[in-house]
Design an enzyme around this catalytic site. Structure first.
Site, PDB file in Angstrom:
ATOM      1  N   ASP A 173       0.336  -6.152  -0.021  1.00  0.00           N
ATOM      2  CA  ASP A 173       0.928  -6.630   1.240  1.00  0.00           C
ATOM      3  C   ASP A 173      -0.117  -6.503   2.340  1.00  0.00           C
ATOM      4  O   ASP A 173      -1.198  -5.935   2.122  1.00  0.00           O
ATOM      5  CB  ASP A 173       2.202  -5.840   1.597  1.00  0.00           C
ATOM      6  CG  ASP A 173       1.986  -4.339   1.514  1.00  0.00           C
ATOM      7  OD1 ASP A 173       0.863  -3.861   1.819  1.00  0.00           O
ATOM      8  OD2 ASP A 173       2.930  -3.632   1.138  1.00  0.00           O
ATOM      9  N   ASP A 218      -0.970  -5.238   6.176  1.00  0.00           N
ATOM     10  CA  ASP A 218      -0.560  -4.426   7.320  1.00  0.00           C
ATOM     11  C   ASP A 218      -1.489  -4.742   8.481  1.00  0.00           C
ATOM     12  O   ASP A 218      -2.693  -4.900   8.306  1.00  0.00           O
ATOM     13  CB  ASP A 218      -0.655  -2.942   6.970  1.00  0.00           C
ATOM     14  CG  ASP A 218       0.126  -2.604   5.716  1.00  0.00           C
ATOM     15  OD1 ASP A 218       1.355  -2.739   5.729  1.00  0.00           O
ATOM     16  OD2 ASP A 218      -0.504  -2.237   4.705  1.00  0.00           O
ATOM     17  N   ASP A 224      -4.358   8.127   6.935  1.00  0.00           N
ATOM     18  CA  ASP A 224      -4.439   9.189   5.935  1.00  0.00           C
ATOM     19  C   ASP A 224      -5.832   9.323   5.287  1.00  0.00           C
ATOM     20  O   ASP A 224      -6.469  10.359   5.417  1.00  0.00           O
ATOM     21  CB  ASP A 224      -3.321   9.055   4.873  1.00  0.00           C
ATOM     22  CG  ASP A 224      -3.117   7.642   4.346  1.00  0.00           C
ATOM     23  OD1 ASP A 224      -3.942   6.761   4.658  1.00  0.00           O
ATOM     24  OD2 ASP A 224      -2.134   7.418   3.607  1.00  0.00           O
TER      25      ASP A 224
END
Ligand code: ATP
Ligand code: MG
Length: 438
Positions: A50, A52, A136
């Site tokens: 996907d 982002d 992260d």
């Protein structure tokens, strides 16, 4: 920073919807970048799952620009721009909590931390540099701009992509405390991208694993899907067990595995391997199948325990066990009701498939979940190799599906009702049999 000729990302590799969102944000004077898996996976030569996007526009400003926009999330507020089945996730640059204005720090809707250092709200906005530090892993902090076609690398992520290293940004323990799910993400990226978890990133996982107990069951369901409905279920299962994180998904199963329940382990690996194969062949899978496989033998243990202390009809013992095991499992993973229904169907079919006399076989065959129930029976027969009648039953159903209606009738005539499994006529179905607990 990498200029256009130093990286493989081009607009043709992005989805048209992602491009639309990037252009529109830029056109209205906002900064906008493709970030995360979209950049990382293209650098690795993979097709992103996907796309982002991150921007300096606030969620409200994003909403004003797109009619097809939904704002979601309380902990981490972001915008979903919906294009048919594709959703483009747009997040506003996150900033540091320490440097945020006092009024935002004190506003519980914007920023909130638990006593364990976990971020319960992470809605403090900042610059792109701050946003990179709030991500992260270094491999996930790469930004691609459709304005200048450059890749911005604030955390040395390109090098880690090249060396295939999963490395947390910042102080490792603080970052895991802020969001323990990052431990799961480290494992998931390592298995998915065939990478190694960097030493310091890996070191505290086992000792910080107990922090996972604070993750809400609804989020655990989302993480379950990413871990096990991903084509890498077996590898993730093994890693999660290794790092003592599996118990936060399935405590009863984890317990049984610790007690060397070899049959259960083989069954789980077989079911997961099956799911992986189906996904990698673009076949449909339902999470309910895996859930029913995980809990099948623990459910049988419950039934045995119940039978040892009460003289219940088989169906009543089944429902009593169900009412023990499901609420217990729901405390870890919030399994949506529609999947609970399918799990129950698959389990009930295991008994129904054994009763083939009269019209029963046809009724079973017409059951909306027949296929899942039959596949489940096949898996069981592969595991319970010493159960000859189960192997025969599986073969019977395989043949049944392949022969003519006349031959099916013949097959039914020559079948006998299973021994000792007839319902006691005085104990017909009890109205007290409860549905699956929520
Ligand atoms: P994929 O979508 O392929 O699973 P991804 O890296 O795109 O991988 P997402 O969950 O889609 O992962 O998140 C998009 C990006 O948001 C990540 O790349 C990362 O930069 C950031 N992100 C997501 N979850 C967290 C988190 N718990 N903590 C910090 N940053 C996160
Ligand atoms: Mg993503």
């Amino acid at each position: 920073m990498l200029s256009r000729d130093q990286h493989p990302i081009s607009r043709q590799l992005l989805s048209p919807s992602a491009l639309k969102v990037l252009y529109r944000l830029n056109k209205h004077g906002y900064d906008a970048y493709l970030v995360g898996g979209g950049v990382r996976d293209i650098l690795l030569g993979l097709e992103p799952k996907d796309f982002d996007i991150t921007t300096n526009a606030t969620p409200e400003q994003i909403k004003d620009l797109f009619r097809n926009c939904r704002l979601i999330g309380r902990r981490f507020r972001l915008a979903h721009i919906v294009f048919g089945r594709e959703i483009i996730e747009v997040a506003t640059f996150r900033g540091h909590h320490e440097s945020a204005p006092e009024q935002n720090k004190n506003c519980k809707k914007i920023s909130k931390q638990s006593e364990h250092g976990m971020l319960l709200r992470d809605n403090i906005y900042g610059s792109i540099e701050e946003d990179a530090e709030r991500r992260d892993f270094t491999i996930n902090a790469l930004y691609y701009s459709t304005k200048d076609f450059k890749v911005y690398d604030f955390a040395n992520g390109v090098k880690d992509v090249e060396n295939r290293v999963v490395r947390l940004i910042g102080d490792v323990e603080t970052r895991y405390r802020e969001d323990p799910v990052r431990m799961l993400r480290a494992i998931r990226f390592a298995t998915k991208l065939n990478m190694k978890i960097e030493e310091q990133t890996e070191a505290p996982i086992k000792s910080l694993a107990p922090l996972m107990a604070n993750i809400p069951a609804a989020r655990m369901f989302e993480e379950f899907l990413k871990m096990f409905i991903s084509g890498k279920a077996v590898a993730n299962f093994e890693q999660l067990r290794e790092y003592q994180l599996f118990k936060f998904f399935f405590p009863a199963v984890d317990q049984a595995l610790n007690n060397h329940d070899d049959q259960l382990k083989r069954f789980i690996i077989l079911a997961m391997g099956n799911t992986d194969k189906r996904i990698n062949n673009n076949q449909r899978v339902t999470p309910a199948f895996l859930f029913s496989a995980m809990l099948w033998y623990p459910l049988q243990d419950y039934i045995k325990q119940i039978n040892a202390s009460n003289a219940l009809a088989p169906q009543d013992a089944f429902f009593a066990a169900l009412n023990e095991i499901m609420p217990e499992q729901q405390r870890s993973i919030a399994i949506p009701k529609r999947f609970q229904g399918i799990m129950k169907d698959i389990w009930i079919l295991q008994d129904k498939l054994a009763r083939r006399e009269g019209k029963r076989a046809f009724k079973c065959y017409e059951h909306p979940k027949f296929r899942a129930g039959y596949d489940f029976l096949l898996l069981r027969s592969e595991i319970e190799t010493d159960n000859q009648s189960l192997a025969e039953l599986a073969k019977w159903w395989t043949d049944f599906q392949q022969v003519s209606p006349e031959a099916q009738q013949q097959m039914i005539k020559t079948t006998q009702a299973p021994q000792g499994r007839r319902r006691n006529p005085r104990r017909r179905r009890k109205p007290s049999a409860k549905p699956v607990a929520e």
